[in-house]
Design a protein around this motif. Structure first.
Motif, PDB file in Angstrom:
ATOM      1  N   ASP A   1     -20.114   9.104 -14.337  1.00 30.49           N
ATOM      2  CA  ASP A   1     -19.298   9.999 -13.522  1.00 30.49           C
ATOM      3  C   ASP A   1     -17.835   9.763 -13.921  1.00 30.49           C
ATOM      4  O   ASP A   1     -17.160   8.895 -13.364  1.00 30.49           O
ATOM      5  CB  ASP A   1     -19.521   9.719 -12.034  1.00 30.49           C
ATOM      6  CG  ASP A   1     -18.787  10.703 -11.142  1.00 30.49           C
ATOM      7  OD1 ASP A   1     -17.882  11.431 -11.629  1.00 30.49           O
ATOM      8  OD2 ASP A   1     -19.108  10.752  -9.935  1.00 30.49           O
TER       9      ASP A   1
ATOM     10  N   PHE B   1     -12.211  11.051 -20.235  1.00 25.07           N
ATOM     11  CA  PHE B   1     -11.056  11.488 -19.445  1.00 25.07           C
ATOM     12  C   PHE B   1      -9.783  10.905 -20.043  1.00 25.07           C
ATOM     13  O   PHE B   1      -9.826   9.994 -20.878  1.00 25.07           O
ATOM     14  CB  PHE B   1     -11.181  11.082 -17.969  1.00 25.07           C
ATOM     15  CG  PHE B   1     -11.274   9.597 -17.753  1.00 25.07           C
ATOM     16  CD1 PHE B   1     -10.132   8.833 -17.531  1.00 25.07           C
ATOM     17  CD2 PHE B   1     -12.504   8.954 -17.761  1.00 25.07           C
ATOM     18  CE1 PHE B   1     -10.225   7.476 -17.325  1.00 25.07           C
ATOM     19  CE2 PHE B   1     -12.599   7.582 -17.563  1.00 25.07           C
ATOM     20  CZ  PHE B   1     -11.450   6.841 -17.347  1.00 25.07           C
TER      21      PHE B   1
ATOM     22  N   LYS C   1      -6.927   5.281 -12.302  1.00 25.26           N
ATOM     23  CA  LYS C   1      -5.571   5.849 -12.277  1.00 25.26           C
ATOM     24  C   LYS C   1      -4.582   5.013 -11.457  1.00 25.26           C
ATOM     25  O   LYS C   1      -3.508   4.684 -11.953  1.00 25.26           O
ATOM     26  CB  LYS C   1      -5.601   7.297 -11.791  1.00 25.26           C
ATOM     27  CG  LYS C   1      -4.264   7.988 -11.956  1.00 25.26           C
ATOM     28  CD  LYS C   1      -4.355   9.476 -11.676  1.00 25.26           C
ATOM     29  CE  LYS C   1      -3.012  10.129 -11.937  1.00 25.26           C
ATOM     30  NZ  LYS C   1      -3.083  11.579 -11.822  1.00 25.26           N
TER      31      LYS C   1
ATOM     32  N   GLU D   1     -12.202   7.814 -13.476  1.00 17.66           N
ATOM     33  CA  GLU D   1     -10.781   8.161 -13.600  1.00 17.66           C
ATOM     34  C   GLU D   1     -10.042   7.907 -12.285  1.00 17.66           C
ATOM     35  O   GLU D   1      -8.949   7.324 -12.279  1.00 17.66           O
ATOM     36  CB  GLU D   1     -10.630   9.631 -14.010  1.00 17.66           C
ATOM     37  CG  GLU D   1      -9.197  10.079 -14.124  1.00 17.66           C
ATOM     38  CD  GLU D   1      -9.055  11.550 -14.495  1.00 17.66           C
ATOM     39  OE1 GLU D   1      -7.908  12.021 -14.552  1.00 17.66           O
ATOM     40  OE2 GLU D   1     -10.080  12.235 -14.717  1.00 17.66           O
ATOM     41  N   ASN D   2     -10.633   8.327 -11.178  1.00 19.14           N
ATOM     42  CA  ASN D   2     -10.009   8.115  -9.863  1.00 19.14           C
ATOM     43  C   ASN D   2      -9.871   6.625  -9.533  1.00 19.14           C
ATOM     44  O   ASN D   2      -8.932   6.225  -8.839  1.00 19.14           O
ATOM     45  CB  ASN D   2     -10.810   8.811  -8.765  1.00 19.14           C
ATOM     46  CG  ASN D   2     -10.703  10.314  -8.850  1.00 19.14           C
ATOM     47  OD1 ASN D   2      -9.739  10.848  -9.409  1.00 19.14           O
ATOM     48  ND2 ASN D   2     -11.699  11.012  -8.331  1.00 19.14           N
TER      49      ASN D   2
ATOM     50  N   SER E   1     -15.096  11.498 -13.578  1.00 21.18           N
ATOM     51  CA  SER E   1     -14.037  11.745 -12.585  1.00 21.18           C
ATOM     52  C   SER E   1     -13.934  10.591 -11.591  1.00 21.18           C
ATOM     53  O   SER E   1     -12.836  10.208 -11.182  1.00 21.18           O
ATOM     54  CB  SER E   1     -14.244  13.074 -11.863  1.00 21.18           C
ATOM     55  OG  SER E   1     -15.447  13.065 -11.133  1.00 21.18           O
ATOM     56  N   GLN E   2     -15.062   9.997 -11.217  1.00 17.02           N
ATOM     57  CA  GLN E   2     -15.034   8.844 -10.315  1.00 17.02           C
ATOM     58  C   GLN E   2     -14.365   7.653 -11.003  1.00 17.02           C
ATOM     59  O   GLN E   2     -13.542   6.957 -10.402  1.00 17.02           O
ATOM     60  CB  GLN E   2     -16.449   8.481  -9.878  1.00 17.02           C
ATOM     61  CG  GLN E   2     -16.491   7.330  -8.896  1.00 17.02           C
ATOM     62  CD  GLN E   2     -17.927   6.988  -8.462  1.00 17.02           C
ATOM     63  OE1 GLN E   2     -18.893   7.494  -9.013  1.00 17.02           O
ATOM     64  NE2 GLN E   2     -18.037   6.122  -7.474  1.00 17.02           N
TER      65      GLN E   2
END
Length: 144
Positions: free
Chosen positions: A88, A133, A97, A93-94, A90-91
């Protein structure tokens, strides 16, 4: 009557002094000028790349670093145990970040980047080389 002749003799000397001064300034600018920040970023990337690829931890390999146009310095990573299909992105990346932003804000080694308002890029790909990402830490994220 000797005054005008004396002034005429001083004009070539004055022109010589001015020309010599300008020549000295130009020589300093062209031969002894400090490297530009762009050159410093390219040099830093070259130094980092001498050690690459390098394992950062069990999951992350730093492949290289690049100085990009528009004042961007980017690190390129491979997540060596992950595949895009089962990740995942996006998870992840979150999760990463805020850690990356905090590192740019607080790491003393990043001071030159902060001082020069550099955007820091973090590019991640999976073990097969597929893009996952990219995180851009822009000055507005680390200046506050």
């Amino acid at each position: 009557m000797q005054e005008p002749e004396k002034k005429k003799k001083n004009i070539p000397a004055l022109i010589g002094i001015v020309a010599g001064g300008l020549t000295m300034i130009l020589v300093q600018q062209f031969f002894f000028k400090a490297p530009s920040y762009d050159q410093q970023m390219m040099s830093a990337a070259s130094e980092i790349n001498k050690s690459c690829p390098m394992m950062v931890d069990q999951e992350t390999r730093l492949d290289n670093a690049v100085a990009l146009p528009e004042n961007v310095f980017q690190y390129n990573y491979t997540l060596v145990n992950m595949e895009k299909a089962s990740t995942d992105a996006s998870q992840l990346e979150n999760y990463l970040k805020p850690i990356l932003i905090n590192n740019v804000k607080s790491n003393p080694d990043m001071k030159i980047n902060r001082d020069n308002k550099t955007t820091m890029g973090y590019y991640y790909k999976d073990k097969n080389g597929e893009f996952l990402f990219k995180v851009l830490v822009t000055p507005d994220l680390y200046d506050n």
